[in-house]
Design a protein around this motif. Structure first.
Motif, mmCIF file in Angstrom:
data_model
loop_
_atom_site.group_PDB
_atom_site.id
_atom_site.type_symbol
_atom_site.label_atom_id
_atom_site.label_comp_id
_atom_site.label_asym_id
_atom_site.label_seq_id
_atom_site.Cartn_x
_atom_site.Cartn_y
_atom_site.Cartn_z
ATOM 1 N N GLY A 3 -28.787 46.717 -8.323
ATOM 2 C CA GLY A 3 -29.980 46.365 -9.061
ATOM 3 C C GLY A 3 -30.314 47.382 -10.105
ATOM 4 O O GLY A 3 -29.478 48.119 -10.568
ATOM 5 N N SER A 132 -29.990 40.742 1.258
ATOM 6 C CA SER A 132 -30.467 41.312 0.010
ATOM 7 C C SER A 132 -31.835 41.922 0.272
ATOM 8 O O SER A 132 -32.541 41.517 1.199
ATOM 9 C CB SER A 132 -30.562 40.255 -1.103
ATOM 10 O OG SER A 132 -31.583 39.316 -0.811
ATOM 11 N N THR A 134 -35.520 43.513 -1.629
ATOM 12 C CA THR A 134 -36.381 43.814 -2.765
ATOM 13 C C THR A 134 -36.939 45.213 -2.548
ATOM 14 O O THR A 134 -37.459 45.521 -1.472
ATOM 15 C CB THR A 134 -37.538 42.806 -2.860
ATOM 16 O OG1 THR A 134 -36.999 41.488 -2.994
ATOM 17 C CG2 THR A 134 -38.414 43.114 -4.066
ATOM 18 N N TYR A 148 -33.358 45.848 -6.686
ATOM 19 C CA TYR A 148 -32.707 45.110 -5.609
ATOM 20 C C TYR A 148 -31.625 45.951 -4.958
ATOM 21 O O TYR A 148 -31.113 46.909 -5.528
ATOM 22 C CB TYR A 148 -32.064 43.828 -6.158
ATOM 23 C CG TYR A 148 -33.041 42.856 -6.768
ATOM 24 C CD1 TYR A 148 -33.821 42.038 -5.960
ATOM 25 C CD2 TYR A 148 -33.181 42.761 -8.154
ATOM 26 C CE1 TYR A 148 -34.720 41.139 -6.520
ATOM 27 C CE2 TYR A 148 -34.080 41.871 -8.715
ATOM 28 C CZ TYR A 148 -34.846 41.062 -7.895
ATOM 29 O OH TYR A 148 -35.741 40.184 -8.441
ATOM 30 N N GLY A 229 -24.477 35.346 -6.358
ATOM 31 C CA GLY A 229 -25.755 35.581 -7.002
ATOM 32 C C GLY A 229 -25.769 36.923 -7.699
ATOM 33 O O GLY A 229 -25.194 37.897 -7.201
ATOM 34 N N LEU A 231 -28.565 39.531 -9.184
ATOM 35 C CA LEU A 231 -29.981 39.871 -9.257
ATOM 36 C C LEU A 231 -30.160 40.933 -10.324
ATOM 37 O O LEU A 231 -29.676 42.057 -10.181
ATOM 38 C CB LEU A 231 -30.479 40.380 -7.902
ATOM 39 C CG LEU A 231 -30.195 39.463 -6.701
ATOM 40 C CD1 LEU A 231 -30.724 40.101 -5.419
ATOM 41 C CD2 LEU A 231 -30.801 38.084 -6.910
ATOM 42 N N ASP A 244 -37.665 39.602 -13.697
ATOM 43 C CA ASP A 244 -36.299 39.619 -13.161
ATOM 44 C C ASP A 244 -35.548 38.355 -13.567
ATOM 45 O O ASP A 244 -36.149 37.339 -13.906
ATOM 46 C CB ASP A 244 -36.326 39.675 -11.633
ATOM 47 C CG ASP A 244 -37.206 40.788 -11.099
ATOM 48 O OD1 ASP A 244 -37.520 41.705 -11.878
ATOM 49 O OD2 ASP A 244 -37.568 40.729 -9.920
ATOM 50 N N TYR A 245 -34.258 38.454 -13.478
ATOM 51 C CA TYR A 245 -33.412 37.270 -13.656
ATOM 52 C C TYR A 245 -32.528 37.128 -12.416
ATOM 53 O O TYR A 245 -31.918 38.098 -11.966
ATOM 54 C CB TYR A 245 -32.529 37.399 -14.901
ATOM 55 C CG TYR A 245 -33.294 37.275 -16.191
ATOM 56 C CD1 TYR A 245 -33.582 36.028 -16.730
ATOM 57 C CD2 TYR A 245 -33.739 38.409 -16.871
ATOM 58 C CE1 TYR A 245 -34.294 35.909 -17.918
ATOM 59 C CE2 TYR A 245 -34.447 38.296 -18.062
ATOM 60 C CZ TYR A 245 -34.712 37.052 -18.579
ATOM 61 O OH TYR A 245 -35.431 36.932 -19.748
ATOM 62 N N GLU A 246 -32.503 35.934 -11.867
ATOM 63 C CA GLU A 246 -31.646 35.644 -10.721
ATOM 64 C C GLU A 246 -30.697 34.514 -11.108
ATOM 65 O O GLU A 246 -31.114 33.372 -11.282
ATOM 66 C CB GLU A 246 -32.483 35.252 -9.502
ATOM 67 C CG GLU A 246 -33.440 36.357 -9.041
ATOM 68 C CD GLU A 246 -34.204 35.978 -7.785
ATOM 69 O OE1 GLU A 246 -33.771 35.015 -7.102
ATOM 70 O OE2 GLU A 246 -35.213 36.632 -7.488
ATOM 71 N N THR A 248 -27.342 32.292 -10.242
ATOM 72 C CA THR A 248 -26.452 31.855 -9.168
ATOM 73 C C THR A 248 -25.312 31.048 -9.756
ATOM 74 O O THR A 248 -25.522 30.108 -10.533
ATOM 75 C CB THR A 248 -27.205 30.986 -8.143
ATOM 76 O OG1 THR A 248 -28.282 31.747 -7.588
ATOM 77 C CG2 THR A 248 -26.274 30.569 -7.011
#
Length: 271
Positions: A3, A132, A134, A148, A229, A231, A244-246, A248
């Motif tokens: 992250g 995962s 946070t 992350y 994924g 993160l 944030d951008y996630e 997948t």
């Protein structure tokens, strides 16, 4: 666990000791407390197989650490998480006390620091557990920071791994997912910015290396890893206000080719 890159060691995984005992207040910090020898108290012992959530608050800091029952049910993983929690708490106690002392010496008000780690299950396969986390940090700056972490538990080998360990190397993983990742990232950035992204080699319109962000492995069939994924924390792909951008992505032929031969049986093409 990887992250956004933050200066605090909270955003690194390690094993260690215990931290300050909790108290009820978190406002004024008397000078006697700042200069006192820190008191230490172990967090209550975890119950086997039950989710773990620890919260400590005192004049110097607030600390939260949690992990799910699925992780608690694996002795080796639970031991690592408990040790990591102790390390993070101890570090925070030491640094927050030092900051409070410095603030008093400089005649500045001190606001208690805060740190947190919240582990969640990404997927639980017969031979693997993907987690995962946070990560949260507030050390009195302009705004809190977060990022992350991720880890894989190899149930057969009874040891921790990173998602990247299952691939030939990080470069191979990056090359396999970079094109679809960049397209998906630009699509999301355009939505938040209200205009198309004109790709360039400079931030914030460049396509970042997906393998440099936090990579997690997921599953839709509960038998294979068929999703990847990425993160992306604040500042990595855009301004802080973008969040944030996630992203997948499904496992495809290029991803399969980048997997180390000994792990290919646990991967499958996704949709």
């Amino acid at each position: 666990m990887a992250g956004m890159v933050l200066s605090s060691p909270l955003f690194l995984s390690a094993c260690g000791g215990a931290g300050d005992a909790p108290s009820q207040s978190a406002s004024a910090v008397p000078s006697a407390a700042i200069n006192a020898t820190p008191t230490h108290a172990a967090a209550p012992a975890p119950t086997p197989g039950e989710a773990r959530k620890v919260k400590i608050a005192n004049d110097f800091f607030e600390f939260d650490y949690s992990y799910p029952a699925t992780a608690a049910g694996i002795p080796g993983l639970k031991s690592w998480l408990e040790a990591d929690m102790g390390k993070q708490q101890s570090r925070l106690a030491k640094e927050a006390r030092a900051a409070a002392k410095e603030a008093k010496n400089d005649n500045f008000p001190f606001r208690p620091w805060a740190n947190g780690v919240d582990w969640k299950v990404v997927t639980d396969l017969p031979g693997w557990l993907s987690l995962s986390a946070t990560l949260y940090e507030d050390s009195g700056g302009a705004h809190p920071n977060h990022g992350y972490a991720a880890l894989l538990w190899d149930k057969g080998a009874e040891q921790q791994r990173k998602a990247e360990d299952l691939f030939i190397d990080k470069a191979a993983l990056s090359a396999a997912i970079r094109e679809p990742f960049c397209a998906a990232l630009d699509k999301e950035r355009a939505k938040r910015r209200g205009e198309p992204v004109v790709r360039s080699n400079e931030w914030p319109n460049n396509c970042i290396d997906p393998a440099a962000s936090t990579v997690i492995l997921g599953s839709s069939d509960r038998a294979h890893f068929n999703r990847i994924g990425i993160l992306v924390g604040p500042y990595e792909a855009g301004a802080y206000a973008e969040g944030d951008y996630e992203i997948t992505l499904p496992v495809d032929a290029r991803v399969m080719a980048a997997v180390r031969p000994e792990y290919r049986a646990v991967f499958a093409a996704g949709k």
